[in-house]
Design a protein around this motif. Structure first.
Motif, PDB file in Angstrom:
ATOM      1  N   CYS A 107       1.496   2.168  -5.933  1.00  0.00           N
ATOM      2  CA  CYS A 107       1.137   3.060  -4.829  1.00  0.00           C
ATOM      3  C   CYS A 107       2.145   4.199  -4.727  1.00  0.00           C
ATOM      4  CB  CYS A 107       1.099   2.303  -3.509  1.00  0.00           C
ATOM      5  SG  CYS A 107      -0.118   0.994  -3.400  1.00  0.00           S
ATOM      6  N   ASP A 108       1.643   5.412  -4.678  1.00  0.00           N
ATOM      7  CA  ASP A 108       2.474   6.583  -4.423  1.00  0.00           C
ATOM      8  C   ASP A 108       2.019   7.191  -3.106  1.00  0.00           C
ATOM      9  OD1 ASP A 108       4.150   7.087  -6.944  1.00  0.00           O
ATOM     10  OD2 ASP A 108       2.143   6.816  -7.762  1.00  0.00           O
ATOM     11  N   VAL A 109       2.943   7.335  -2.154  1.00  0.00           N
ATOM     12  CA  VAL A 109       2.626   7.964  -0.874  1.00  0.00           C
ATOM     13  C   VAL A 109       3.148   9.396  -0.910  1.00  0.00           C
ATOM     14  CG1 VAL A 109       2.902   7.872   1.629  1.00  0.00           C
ATOM     15  CG2 VAL A 109       2.806   5.742   0.291  1.00  0.00           C
ATOM     16  N   VAL A 110       2.226  10.340  -0.820  1.00  0.00           N
ATOM     17  CA  VAL A 110       2.572  11.758  -0.895  1.00  0.00           C
ATOM     18  C   VAL A 110       2.321  12.384   0.473  1.00  0.00           C
ATOM     19  CG1 VAL A 110       2.122  13.951  -2.037  1.00  0.00           C
ATOM     20  CG2 VAL A 110       1.888  11.812  -3.311  1.00  0.00           C
ATOM     21  N   ALA A 140       7.074   7.940   2.859  1.00  0.00           N
ATOM     22  CA  ALA A 140       6.619   8.842   1.797  1.00  0.00           C
ATOM     23  C   ALA A 140       7.537   8.763   0.581  1.00  0.00           C
ATOM     24  CB  ALA A 140       6.549  10.272   2.320  1.00  0.00           C
ATOM     25  N   ASP A 141       6.942   8.580  -0.584  1.00  0.00           N
ATOM     26  CA  ASP A 141       7.704   8.613  -1.830  1.00  0.00           C
ATOM     27  C   ASP A 141       8.006  10.044  -2.241  1.00  0.00           C
ATOM     28  OD1 ASP A 141       7.562   5.702  -2.499  1.00  0.00           O
ATOM     29  OD2 ASP A 141       5.424   6.118  -2.534  1.00  0.00           O
ATOM     30  N   LEU A 142       7.069  10.931  -1.919  1.00  0.00           N
ATOM     31  CA  LEU A 142       7.195  12.329  -2.328  1.00  0.00           C
ATOM     32  C   LEU A 142       6.744  13.213  -1.176  1.00  0.00           C
ATOM     33  CD1 LEU A 142       7.653  14.492  -4.541  1.00  0.00           C
ATOM     34  CD2 LEU A 142       5.277  14.140  -5.240  1.00  0.00           C
ATOM     35  N   THR A 143       7.609  14.117  -0.736  1.00  0.00           N
ATOM     36  CA  THR A 143       7.276  15.082   0.309  1.00  0.00           C
ATOM     37  C   THR A 143       7.236  16.473  -0.314  1.00  0.00           C
ATOM     38  OG1 THR A 143       8.339  13.738   2.021  1.00  0.00           O
ATOM     39  CG2 THR A 143       7.965  16.062   2.526  1.00  0.00           C
ATOM     40  N   ILE A 158      12.639  21.239   1.726  1.00  0.00           N
ATOM     41  CA  ILE A 158      12.708  20.123   2.668  1.00  0.00           C
ATOM     42  C   ILE A 158      12.613  18.782   1.952  1.00  0.00           C
ATOM     43  CG2 ILE A 158      11.715  21.498   4.529  1.00  0.00           C
ATOM     44  CD1 ILE A 158       9.121  19.872   4.143  1.00  0.00           C
ATOM     45  N   ASP A 159      12.182  18.801   0.694  1.00  0.00           N
ATOM     46  CA  ASP A 159      12.030  17.538  -0.024  1.00  0.00           C
ATOM     47  C   ASP A 159      13.262  17.190  -0.854  1.00  0.00           C
ATOM     48  OD1 ASP A 159      11.706  19.621  -1.790  1.00  0.00           O
ATOM     49  OD2 ASP A 159      10.111  18.671  -2.936  1.00  0.00           O
ATOM     50  N   ASN A 216      14.872   1.561  -6.622  1.00  0.00           N
ATOM     51  CA  ASN A 216      13.407   1.623  -6.651  1.00  0.00           C
ATOM     52  C   ASN A 216      12.841   2.890  -6.014  1.00  0.00           C
ATOM     53  OD1 ASN A 216      13.092  -0.922  -7.948  1.00  0.00           O
ATOM     54  ND2 ASN A 216      13.434  -1.942  -5.985  1.00  0.00           N
ATOM     55  N   ARG A 217      13.587   3.974  -6.106  1.00  0.00           N
ATOM     56  CA  ARG A 217      13.049   5.258  -5.646  1.00  0.00           C
ATOM     57  C   ARG A 217      12.071   5.778  -6.681  1.00  0.00           C
ATOM     58  NH1 ARG A 217      16.493   8.114  -2.112  1.00  0.00           N
ATOM     59  NH2 ARG A 217      15.054   9.875  -2.383  1.00  0.00           N
ATOM     60  N   SER A 218      10.902   6.230  -6.230  1.00  0.00           N
ATOM     61  CA  SER A 218       9.903   6.754  -7.160  1.00  0.00           C
ATOM     62  C   SER A 218      10.188   8.199  -7.542  1.00  0.00           C
ATOM     63  CB  SER A 218       8.499   6.655  -6.539  1.00  0.00           C
ATOM     64  OG  SER A 218       8.155   5.315  -6.288  1.00  0.00           O
ATOM     65  N   TYR A 219      10.708   8.973  -6.588  1.00  0.00           N
ATOM     66  CA  TYR A 219      10.949  10.395  -6.819  1.00  0.00           C
ATOM     67  C   TYR A 219      12.296  10.789  -6.224  1.00  0.00           C
ATOM     68  CZ  TYR A 219       5.924  10.264  -7.573  1.00  0.00           C
ATOM     69  OH  TYR A 219       4.675   9.935  -8.029  1.00  0.00           O
ATOM     70  N   VAL A 220      13.059  11.552  -6.985  1.00  0.00           N
ATOM     71  CA  VAL A 220      14.342  12.075  -6.503  1.00  0.00           C
ATOM     72  C   VAL A 220      14.409  13.555  -6.867  1.00  0.00           C
ATOM     73  CG1 VAL A 220      16.849  11.986  -6.699  1.00  0.00           C
ATOM     74  CG2 VAL A 220      15.529   9.854  -6.708  1.00  0.00           C
ATOM     75  N   THR A 221      14.692  14.382  -5.872  1.00  0.00           N
ATOM     76  CA  THR A 221      14.794  15.820  -6.097  1.00  0.00           C
ATOM     77  C   THR A 221      16.236  16.275  -5.914  1.00  0.00           C
ATOM     78  OG1 THR A 221      12.531  16.241  -5.356  1.00  0.00           O
ATOM     79  CG2 THR A 221      14.051  18.108  -5.324  1.00  0.00           C
TER      80      THR A 221
END
Length: 285
Positions: free
Chosen positions: A85-88, A135-138, A180-181, A242-247
Motif C-alpha cells: 500500500c502506498d498512501v499519496v 502518508a508515504d508520499l506528500t 513541503i514534502d 521502512n520508509r517508502s519515500y525519502v526526499t
C-alpha cells in the motif's frame, strides 16, 4: 497486489493523479468509502486474472468522518495481508486552492450556507488528518500544472527500478519556497553563486561551464563531501525504518545553479549503494 491510496484536499489534483495511474494500467476507483478498503482489496485478490493486480483509489473528505478516523486501522489491516500500500497525499496552499475553485466555479464539497469556501478548505485538512499522518508520499501541487503532476507521479511511484525505499534528490530555489514534502533540507546559499558571473548566468547546474566552475571551488567540494558523508551514513537508516519515500532537498537562491549541480552529483554518487535514487530539479522543470 499493489494498492495506491490517493487523498488530499479538494482541488489539489486527485482526479489528475487517478487519470495518470489509470493510463499506467491501474484499475481506479474515485471517491471510495474508506470503510470498504479491506473488502475491495479482498475482492480484487479473489477475482483478478492478474498475478499482481494494480489498483488505485481516491479517498477524500466526502467520506463519513467515522470512516476517516478508522483509516489507520484499515491501512494496518491491508498491510497485514501483505498487500503493498502506498498512501499519496496531494495538497496546495490555501490561496491556490481558493483560486482554483473560484476560476472553475465549482462548489467545494464541504461548503454550506453557514460555511464559507475558506472555512471549508481549512476544515477539510482537519477531517483528513488521519490520512495526512500516514502518508508515504506528500506532493505539493501549488506550482504544478497537470503535466508536471503526472511526471512527478510517474517518477516517484511508477519508475522505481527496485523494491525498497525510493530516495529523491531534489534541487530548489528558496525564492519560490521550500518543498513541503522534504524530509531533509540542505541550504547551499553560502557557496559562490554563478549567477553573478555574466558569462555563466544563462547556464544551469547541468551544463558543463557551471560544472567546471563549481567543481573547481574548494568550498563547493567541501560542502559536497560533507553532505555526501551525512547522506551515506543516514539514508540507509531511513530505509531500515521502512520508509517508502525519502526526499532530500538542496536549495540555493534561484534553484538553477548550485543546488542543481550538487543534487545531480550527489544522486550519481549515491546510486551504486542505494539503488532507488532519483533526481529532480524543481525550478528547472
Amino acid at each position: 497486489m499493489r494498492l495506491i491510496i490517493v487523498s488530499g484536499r479538494s482541488g489539489s489534483g486527485k482526479s489528475t493523479a487517478l487519470d495518470a495511474l489509470e493510463d499506467s494500467g491501474y484499475y481506479c476507483i474515485d471517491n471510495m468509502p474508506a470503510g470498504l478498503l479491506p473488502d475491495v482489496a479482498e475482492r480484487v485478490l479473489i477475482e483478478s486474472e492478474l498475478v499482481q493486480p494494480n489498483v488505485a483509489v481516491s479517498i477524500d473528505a466526502r467520506n463519513l468522518p467515522s470512516h476517516l478516523q478508522r483509516f489507520p486501522e484499515l491501512l494496518a489491516e491491508l498491510r497485514s495481508r501483505n498487500i503493498r500500500c502506498d498512501v499519496v497525499y496531494l495538497d496546495a496552499d490555501e490561496e491556490s486552492l481558493h483560486k482554483r475553485f473560484s476560476e472553475t466555479r465549482r462548489r467545494h464539497p464541504l461548503t454550506t450556507d453557514s460555511r464559507s469556501l475558506s472555512e471549508a478548505i481549512r476544515d477539510e485538512a482537519l477531517l483528513l488528518a488521519p490520512i495526512i499522518d500516514l502518508a508515504d508520499l506528500t506532493i505539493d501541487t501549488t506550482a504544478l500544472n497537470l503535466y508536471q503532476l503526472r511526471d512527478i507521479l510517474k517518477l516517484r511511484l511508477l519508475d522505481q527500478p527496485e523494491p525498497g525505499t525510493a530516495f529523491l534528490l531534489e534541487s530548489f530555489g528558496f525564492k519560490r519556497g521550500m518543498p513541503i514534502d522534504a524530509d531533509v533540507v540542505f541550504d547551499v546559499r553560502c557557496l559562490p553563486n554563478p549567477y553573478w558571473k555574466a558569462d555563466l548566468r544563462d547556464y544551469s547546474g547541468l551544463d558543463q561551464p557551471i560544472i567546471d566552475y563549481l567543481s573547481g571551488l574548494p568550498d563547493v567540494e567541501e560542502m559536497y563531501q560533507d553532505i555526501l558523508a551525512y547522506l551515506s551514513k543516514w539514508l540507509p537508516r531511513f530505509a531500515a525504518s521502512n520508509r517508502s519515500y525519502v526526499t532530500v532537498a538542496i536549495g540555493c537562491t534561484g534553484g538553477h545553479h548550485r543546488s542543481v549541480y550538487l543534487a545531480n552529483r550527489l544522486g550519481q554518487a549515491l546510486k551504486p549503494s542505494l539503488k532507488n535514487v532519483q533526481t529532480r530539479h524543481r525550478d528547472l522543470d
